[in-house]
Design an enzyme around this catalytic site. Structure first.
Site, PDB file in Angstrom:
ATOM      1  CG  ASP A  36       4.378  -1.669  -0.667  1.00 22.26           C
ATOM      2  OD1 ASP A  36       3.290  -1.693  -0.064  1.00 22.26           O
ATOM      3  OD2 ASP A  36       4.527  -2.180  -1.793  1.00 22.26           O
ATOM      4  CG  HIS A  74       2.176   2.451  -0.651  1.00 22.48           C
ATOM      5  ND1 HIS A  74       2.438   1.544  -1.646  1.00 22.48           N
ATOM      6  CD2 HIS A  74       2.623   3.638  -1.096  1.00 22.48           C
ATOM      7  CE1 HIS A  74       3.033   2.182  -2.658  1.00 22.48           C
ATOM      8  NE2 HIS A  74       3.157   3.444  -2.343  1.00 22.48           N
TER       9      HIS A  74
END
Ligand SMILES: *[C@@H]1O[C@H](CO)[C@@H](O)[C@H](O)[C@H]1NC(C)=O
Ligand SMILES: *[C@@H]1O[C@H](CO)[C@@H](O)[C@H](O)[C@H]1NC(C)=O
Ligand SMILES: *[C@@H]1O[C@H](CO)[C@@H](O)[C@H](O)[C@H]1NC(C)=O
Ligand SMILES: *[C@@H]1O[C@H](CO)[C@@H](O)[C@H](O)[C@H]1NC(C)=O
Ligand SMILES: *[C@@H]1O[C@H](CO)[C@@H](O)[C@H](O)[C@H]1NC(C)=O
Ligand SMILES: *[C@@H]1O[C@H](CO)[C@@H](O)[C@H](O)[C@H]1NC(C)=O
Ligand SMILES: *[C@@H]1O[C@H](CO)[C@@H](O)[C@H](O)[C@H]1NC(C)=O
Ligand SMILES: *[C@@H]1O[C@H](CO)[C@@H](O)[C@H](O)[C@H]1NC(C)=O
Ligand SMILES: *[C@@H]1O[C@H](CO)[C@@H](O)[C@H](O)[C@H]1NC(C)=O
Ligand SMILES: *[C@@H]1O[C@H](CO)[C@@H](O)[C@H](O)[C@H]1NC(C)=O
Ligand SMILES: *[C@@H]1O[C@H](CO)[C@@H](O)[C@H](O)[C@H]1NC(C)=O
Length: 426
Positions: free
Chosen positions: A219, A242
């Site tokens: 993430d 991410h």
């Protein structure tokens, strides 16, 4: 001069003793096959100022229940040994669900001059969350956050090493003057099971400096949240993540404020995004003066991605833009992005478990180095310059941008089409 020096050297130790008092050290005791948290919690009230709390080397501690440090003053917590979470998923979930759970497995709440120091010994100082077993069964109920650093003034987090966390790692919120450097987070899955929500760091607070952190996760590598001001991230490495993100801001009409953020000199390796900004449709407030600079990206799907238009696609159609406010963005600079876009046909990032993927962008070709998804009259002075990119397939790179949403040169021709730099982009 000589006399002065002698006088100083004679009086200094005395002054030190009277002003600072004694420094104490608590070596956390360890018992085989038992939870080591209770003994620490029982003793900690005697070590909340001018103290070192040490998880000693050559010891693997059983942190089988959460640890909370409250209102420390001039205290360092040193992790020289290994720390292990419970292997039982149910045990962890039980503590997370408890009414008195403090919000993380390790919490630092309040205090001044707090240091959290790991170890530079490659074999020791690891905090093992046994995350793989959670990832394998996609267990997402009552997952613990790792480290909470809340309302701390003057802090250091360094040399901490996280191995397979269950989910989120460091949350820094309401804190100021914290230096976070040389930490390692390894949330790399052994197989296709995806390490969901293993965010590296979240930054909420003022004057936070992140340097030389190494993050492999699933993430955001760093996410800067509402209320953050003067945040610097530099010389980092992010893999599988991410991206270096700001947001999400403005959910449910929140009045957001983020100011003076610099992300610099970082390698983004096989990440989904490199630089990302996200605010919810209907948000208020503003994000001002945010720079991403000298970013190397390797096989990244969306190097630069901004949306002021985020909404829960599961909850129906987006709200009408004319009927809501948007979080304003001002003075964003993306400078010296160099790298390769992963446009491999059919490639799907591991966090995609729906069709279309959660990150799907209608109309995108997969070759976009830049996607600006903006609302009119709310984005001021957003510029991309010195971009050098190619695609894995060799196809030319592209951009997505709607010219009716901008009012100045964004550094490239604002259209859905080939990337063509303009005056501001050179
Ligand atoms: C840990 O073990 C190593 C190797 O056995 C030894 O050299 C070192 O002194 C030990 N450290 C501590 C703090 O006991
Ligand atoms: C802050 O804490 C450290 C220990 O982590 C200590 O060495 C230092 O003296 C403290 N600083 C002040 C100003 O008290
Ligand atoms: C939380 O509550 C449980 C059960 O009441 C208790 O055993 C435990 O010590 C509490 N933990 C904290 C951190 O207060
Ligand atoms: C400490 O923990 C890490 C991560 O689990 C592990 O790789 C390492 O072998 C452990 N160190 C020792 C000495 O067991
Ligand atoms: C991942 O590997 C673990 C063993 O390390 C295994 O138990 C699990 O079933 C694997 N999961 C998948 C999705 O392959
Ligand atoms: C910004 O934060 C840094 C620490 O990261 C600090 O040294 C600097 O003084 C801060 N700047 C302002 C204007 O507060
Ligand atoms: C913008 O932010 C940077 C730090 O990220 C800071 O050095 C600079 O002074 C800020 N500029 C303005 C105009 O506030
Ligand atoms: C990027 O990550 C891959 C593994 O996913 C690794 O093999 C490679 O060495 C990394 N590249 C850099 C520059 O670190
Ligand atoms: C958006 O506007 C259209 C046309 O005015 C209207 O039919 C629709 O209900 C509106 N949607 C929302 C979510 O307000
Ligand atoms: C939109 O912004 C205006 C001006 O800041 C504010 O008065 C209004 O409450 C906001 N509307 C919503 C729906 O948040
Ligand atoms: C561009 O933005 C305007 C204003 O928001 C909108 O009306 C239009 O549909 C957009 N065009 C495209 C191609 O998205």
């Amino acid at each position: 001069m000589m006399f002065m020096r002698m006088l100083l050297s004679l009086t200094a130790p005395l002054a030190y003793a009277t002003i600072t008092g004694a420094w104490s050290t608590f070596v956390v005791p360890h018992t085989n096959d038992a939870d080591d948290t209770p003994a620490l919690m029982a003793a900690i009230s005697d070590y909340t100022s001018d103290a070192s709390v040490v998880f000693e080397a050559n010891t693997t501690y059983n942190v089988w229940s959460p640890i909370t440090f409250s209102h420390l003053t001039n205290v360092e917590v040193v992790i020289s040994g290994n720390l292990t979470y419970p292997k039982s998923i149910e045990t962890v979930q039980g503590y997370v669900a408890a009414a008195n759970y403090s919000g993380a497995w390790f919490s630092f709440i309040g205090g001044n001059n707090v240091t959290l120091r790991g170890s530079t010994d490659p074999d020791w100082g690891w905090v093992d969350g046994h995350g793989q077993q959670w990832w394998d069964i996609m267990q997402q109920t009552n997952r613990p956050h790792g480290w909470l650093f809340k309302d701390v003034t003057n802090g250091i987090i360094t040399d901490v090493k996280i191995y397979k966390p269950v989910a989120w790692n460091f949350a820094i919120t309401g804190s100021s003057n914290v230096h976070i450097f040389n930490n390692i987070i390894l949330a790399r899955s052994d197989n296709v099971s995806f390490p969901f929500n293993t965010d590296g760091f979240s930054a909420g607070g003022n004057n936070l400096l992140f340097e030389n952190n190494y993050v492999v996760n699933g993430d955001d590598c760093l996410t800067v949240g509402n209320g953050a001001k003067n945040i610097t991230w530099r010389d980092g490495y992010c893999e599988g993540s991410h991206g270096l993100s700001v947001g999400s801001l403005g959910e449910n009409g929140q009045v957001a404020s983020v100011e003076n953020v610099l992300f610099e000199s970082t390698i983004m390796n096989r990440t989904l995004y490199a630089a990302r900004f996200k605010s919810w449709t209907g948000g208020n407030g503003a994000a001002i003066n945010i720079t991403w600079k000298n970013i190397i990206f390797i096989d990244v799907m969306f190097p630069i991605y901004i949306t002021q238009n985020y909404w829960d696609q599961g909850a129906g159609a987006p709200p009408n833009s004319s009927s809501v406010n948007e979080t304003h963005i001002e003075n964003f600079l993306f400078d010296q992005f160099v790298g390769v876009i992963n446009d491999t046909p059919g490639y799907v990032e591991g966090s995609c478990i729906t069709d279309p993927c959660w990150y799907y962008v209608s109309g995108a070709t997969g070759k976009e180095a830049i996607i600006f998804d903006l609302y009119p009259n709310t984005a001021t002075n957003i510029v991309v310059k010195n971009l050098v990119a190619s695609t894995l397939s060799g196809a030319p790179i592209a951009a997505m941008c709607n010219s009716s949403t901008i009012s100045s040169d964004v550094g490239f021709v604002c259209w859905n089409g080939p990337y063509v730099p303009t005056m501001a982009g050179l």
